[in-house]
Design a protein around this motif. Structure first.
Motif, PDB file in Angstrom:
ATOM      1  N   VAL A 121      -2.183  -7.203  -9.310  1.00  0.00           N
ATOM      2  CA  VAL A 121      -2.926  -6.062  -9.839  1.00  0.00           C
ATOM      3  C   VAL A 121      -2.454  -4.785  -9.156  1.00  0.00           C
ATOM      4  N   VAL A 122      -2.014  -3.817  -9.952  1.00  0.00           N
ATOM      5  CA  VAL A 122      -1.709  -2.494  -9.423  1.00  0.00           C
ATOM      6  C   VAL A 122      -3.028  -1.725  -9.335  1.00  0.00           C
ATOM      7  N   VAL A 123      -3.433  -1.412  -8.120  1.00  0.00           N
ATOM      8  CA  VAL A 123      -4.707  -0.732  -7.885  1.00  0.00           C
ATOM      9  C   VAL A 123      -4.468   0.774  -7.920  1.00  0.00           C
ATOM     10  N   HIS A 124      -5.209   1.444  -8.778  1.00  0.00           N
ATOM     11  CA  HIS A 124      -4.986   2.873  -9.029  1.00  0.00           C
ATOM     12  C   HIS A 124      -6.313   3.615  -8.924  1.00  0.00           C
ATOM     13  N   ILE A 175      -0.309   6.446  -3.404  1.00  0.00           N
ATOM     14  CA  ILE A 175      -1.295   6.525  -4.482  1.00  0.00           C
ATOM     15  C   ILE A 175      -1.758   5.144  -4.918  1.00  0.00           C
ATOM     16  N   ILE A 176      -0.833   4.234  -5.098  1.00  0.00           N
ATOM     17  CA  ILE A 176      -1.185   2.914  -5.617  1.00  0.00           C
ATOM     18  C   ILE A 176      -1.084   1.847  -4.534  1.00  0.00           C
ATOM     19  N   ALA A 177      -1.688   0.708  -4.826  1.00  0.00           N
ATOM     20  CA  ALA A 177      -1.532  -0.495  -4.013  1.00  0.00           C
ATOM     21  C   ALA A 177      -1.289  -1.650  -4.974  1.00  0.00           C
ATOM     22  N   VAL A 178      -0.765  -2.741  -4.449  1.00  0.00           N
ATOM     23  CA  VAL A 178      -0.593  -3.952  -5.246  1.00  0.00           C
ATOM     24  C   VAL A 178      -1.370  -5.072  -4.565  1.00  0.00           C
ATOM     25  N   ARG A 179      -2.290  -5.645  -5.318  1.00  0.00           N
ATOM     26  CA  ARG A 179      -3.144  -6.719  -4.808  1.00  0.00           C
ATOM     27  C   ARG A 179      -2.778  -8.024  -5.492  1.00  0.00           C
ATOM     28  N   ARG A 180      -2.700  -9.092  -4.708  1.00  0.00           N
ATOM     29  CA  ARG A 180      -2.413 -10.411  -5.266  1.00  0.00           C
ATOM     30  C   ARG A 180      -3.694 -11.232  -5.250  1.00  0.00           C
ATOM     31  N   ASP A 181      -4.186 -11.568  -6.439  1.00  0.00           N
ATOM     32  CA  ASP A 181      -5.410 -12.355  -6.574  1.00  0.00           C
ATOM     33  C   ASP A 181      -5.082 -13.759  -7.062  1.00  0.00           C
ATOM     34  N   LEU A 182      -5.772 -14.738  -6.503  1.00  0.00           N
ATOM     35  CA  LEU A 182      -5.749 -16.091  -7.047  1.00  0.00           C
ATOM     36  C   LEU A 182      -7.036 -16.269  -7.833  1.00  0.00           C
ATOM     37  N   VAL A 183      -6.901 -16.594  -9.126  1.00  0.00           N
ATOM     38  CA  VAL A 183      -8.040 -16.593 -10.044  1.00  0.00           C
ATOM     39  C   VAL A 183      -8.195 -17.968 -10.686  1.00  0.00           C
ATOM     40  N   ARG A 184      -9.437 -18.467 -10.679  1.00  0.00           N
ATOM     41  CA  ARG A 184      -9.705 -19.762 -11.296  1.00  0.00           C
ATOM     42  C   ARG A 184      -9.846 -19.597 -12.806  1.00  0.00           C
ATOM     43  N   MET A 185      -9.040 -20.356 -13.550  1.00  0.00           N
ATOM     44  CA  MET A 185      -8.992 -20.268 -14.999  1.00  0.00           C
ATOM     45  C   MET A 185      -9.992 -21.241 -15.645  1.00  0.00           C
ATOM     46  N   GLN A 199       0.849  -1.183   0.000  1.00  0.00           N
ATOM     47  CA  GLN A 199       0.000   0.000   0.000  1.00  0.00           C
ATOM     48  C   GLN A 199       0.885   1.233   0.000  1.00  0.00           C
ATOM     49  N   GLY A 200       0.818   2.010  -1.068  1.00  0.00           N
ATOM     50  CA  GLY A 200       1.592   3.237  -1.164  1.00  0.00           C
ATOM     51  C   GLY A 200       0.711   4.457  -1.020  1.00  0.00           C
TER      52      GLY A 200
END
Length: 207
Positions: A41-44, A21-31, A18-19
């Motif tokens: 994901v860079v959250v902006h 302005i931005i944050a970085v989120r780590r998602d586990l996604v079912r393909m 968490q910065g």
């Protein structure tokens, strides 16, 4: 759910950074094949920019130092959506006033863009501003940090587009905005969307 019918379910989501302005989120996604894969994901918060076009057919650009690329870039007057609930058009007018000391009598919605959807949810909306007037010196915003050295210049729109094609203007928002403005002018500005047109890409927490 995609057109093919697969729902990309997020099975786990954690905040990695968490910065300011931005944050970085780590998602586990079912393909689609059933595997679960990590997506960072860079959250902006999103951003707005302004193609300010004067009566002589010139556009207003700012020359600003950008630390990540190690030098200055020619850009549109622009800024992040850092006031919760503020309409994007109001934010755009504020940025035009702060960075270029200009007001506009007319705004139109020019284009919406995902900046780099493979790694960030950053979305930006670019407006076309016309009927420009200068803000009196006593009312102007006092810049700080990188903006303290920022310069402002006007270029004929055709020359600005030529600079894009020569690789002299490389800021993504500026490239998209200038090319869109040139096309809009060629169409006599017909078909531009209203300022409050739906913007599905704008992060929900910013209104």
């Amino acid at each position: 759910m995609t057109a093919a019918g697969h729902r990309y379910e997020v099975t786990e989501s954690t905040l990695g950074y968490q910065g300011r302005i931005i944050a970085v989120r780590r998602d586990l996604v079912r393909m689609p094949d059933g595997d679960v894969s990590q997506r960072d994901v860079v959250v902006h918060p999103g951003a707005v920019g302004v193609v300010a076009l004067d009566d002589a057919g010139q556009v207003v650009l700012v020359h600003q130092y950008r630390h990540p690329v190690g030098g200055p870039l020619w850009e549109l007057p622009a800024g992040i959506l850092d006031v919760p609930g503020e309409p994007a058009s109001v934010a755009a007018a504020r940025e035009l006033a702060e960075e270029a000391a200009l007001r506009a009598g007319r705004y139109d919605l020019l284009v919406d863009v995902w900046s780099s959807p493979g790694m960030t949810n950053e979305a930006y909306r670019v407006f076309l501003a016309r009927d420009l007037s200068e803000i009196p010196a006593a009312e102007r915003y006092v810049p700080e940090h990188e903006e303290a050295e920022m310069s402002v210049a006007r270029f004929d729109l055709d020359e600005a587009v030529a600079r894009v094609l020569r690789g002299e203007i490389t800021n993504a928002m500026a490239v998209v905005g200038l090319l869109a403005a040139a096309r809009a002018r060629a169409d006599d500005f017909a078909g531009l969307r209203p300022l409050d047109a739906p913007w599905p890409g704008r992060p929900a927490h910013n209104g």
